[in-house]
Design a protein around this motif. Structure first.
Motif, mmCIF file in Angstrom:
data_model
loop_
_atom_site.group_PDB
_atom_site.id
_atom_site.type_symbol
_atom_site.label_atom_id
_atom_site.label_comp_id
_atom_site.label_asym_id
_atom_site.label_seq_id
_atom_site.Cartn_x
_atom_site.Cartn_y
_atom_site.Cartn_z
ATOM 1 N N LEU A 57 0.839 -1.189 0.000
ATOM 2 C CA LEU A 57 0.000 0.000 0.000
ATOM 3 C C LEU A 57 0.875 1.239 0.000
ATOM 4 C CD1 LEU A 57 -2.539 -1.124 2.757
ATOM 5 C CD2 LEU A 57 -2.795 -1.364 0.280
ATOM 6 N N ASN A 60 0.488 5.109 0.500
ATOM 7 C CA ASN A 60 -0.480 6.101 0.982
ATOM 8 C C ASN A 60 -1.890 5.530 0.965
ATOM 9 O OD1 ASN A 60 1.570 8.024 1.352
ATOM 10 N ND2 ASN A 60 1.439 8.663 -0.781
ATOM 11 N N THR A 61 -2.028 4.326 1.487
ATOM 12 C CA THR A 61 -3.269 3.544 1.644
ATOM 13 C C THR A 61 -3.810 2.964 0.340
ATOM 14 O OG1 THR A 61 -4.902 5.361 1.415
ATOM 15 C CG2 THR A 61 -3.923 5.025 3.604
ATOM 16 N N GLU A 62 -3.185 3.242 -0.806
ATOM 17 C CA GLU A 62 -3.650 2.700 -2.092
ATOM 18 C C GLU A 62 -2.898 1.418 -2.434
ATOM 19 O OE1 GLU A 62 -3.702 3.748 -6.899
ATOM 20 O OE2 GLU A 62 -2.947 5.218 -5.446
ATOM 21 N N ASP A 63 -3.646 0.395 -2.842
ATOM 22 C CA ASP A 63 -3.047 -0.870 -3.246
ATOM 23 C C ASP A 63 -2.394 -0.694 -4.622
ATOM 24 O OD1 ASP A 63 -2.356 -3.424 -4.023
ATOM 25 O OD2 ASP A 63 -4.317 -4.311 -3.634
ATOM 26 N N VAL A 64 -1.062 -0.769 -4.658
ATOM 27 C CA VAL A 64 -0.331 -0.571 -5.916
ATOM 28 C C VAL A 64 0.426 -1.839 -6.317
ATOM 29 C CG1 VAL A 64 -0.104 1.925 -5.622
ATOM 30 C CG2 VAL A 64 1.647 0.399 -4.665
#
Length: 225
Positions: A80, A82-86
């Protein structure tokens, strides 16, 4: 399989495509350890650079890396930013081409290393990357260096890319890996190399399970000594 007991750090280094990620993840599952994918961290900040149109050595990117938050979920299978699943975005050819340039910036490596060492202090881990045994965890309880021929590593990476529907060729992937190797081994700050006390494992003609079993056997043997 039960956990191996007291707090332990297993560090694995090696070039791209040597099997580090898959092996480390499976060993983590079998031994009940936290899997720390250091390469994914550098890929995440490379993705950040691409998304924001920033040069690898720009002061703005360095500040963004200092301020960003990187964490793992699902025992390292998900990263993650900044909390985004990348997790998928960081494995594209665009990131492959730029990650070595980003990873060689001393200020960026310094920030990532701080994150890695903090995680290592929190409990037992198995960590893999390109400077884990030499820079990040020089006092790791167990050190391994995985390697394989360039052609074999290119075949493995090509198979991964095909699963992502990425249109490329073996020759192109082999060229990218060779270029990545050169950058990793010749960078001024924490270049890729095997630690003097690391166990060298040539994975060219070995299956993932064979490498996993070998590492677990070595860990158990040394802890029993």
């Amino acid at each position: 399989m039960k956990k191996i007991g007291s707090q332990v750090t297993i560090a694995i280094d090696g070039p791209a495509g040597s099997g580090k990620s898959t092996v480390a993840r499976r060993v983590a599952e079998k031994l009940g350890l936290l899997y720390l994918d250091s390469g994914a961290m550098y890929r995440a900040v490379t993705l950040l650079a691409i998304q924001d149109g920033l040069a690898a050595d720009s002061l703005e990117l360095i500040e963004r890396v200092k301020a960003c938050h990187i964490e793992f979920a699902d025992n390292g299978k998900t990263i993650l930013l900044n909390t985004e699943d990348v997790s998928v975005q960081i494995r594209t050819p665009a990131v492959n081409r730029r990650v070595a340039d980003v990873a060689k910036i001393p200020e960026i490596r310094h920030e990532i290393v701080k994150h890695q060492q903090r995680i290592g202090k929190e409990g037992s881990i198995i960590a893999e990357g390109r400077d884990l045994t030499t820079i990040v965890f020089p006092d790791a309880d167990f050190k391994f260096y995985l390697d394989a021929s360039v052609t074999e590593r290119a075949k493995r990476r090509l198979a991964e890319l095909k699963k992502q529907n990425v249109d490329t060729t073996l020759a192109a992937v082999e060229a990218e890996i060779s270029a990545r190797d050169e950058k990793d081994k010749t960078r001024a700050h924490s270049p890729l190399r095997a630690a003097e006390d690391a166990i060298i494992v040539d994975t060219t003609d070995k299956t993932i399970n064979e490498v996993v079993d070998f590492i677990i056997a070595q860990v158990r043997k040394m802890r029993a000594a």
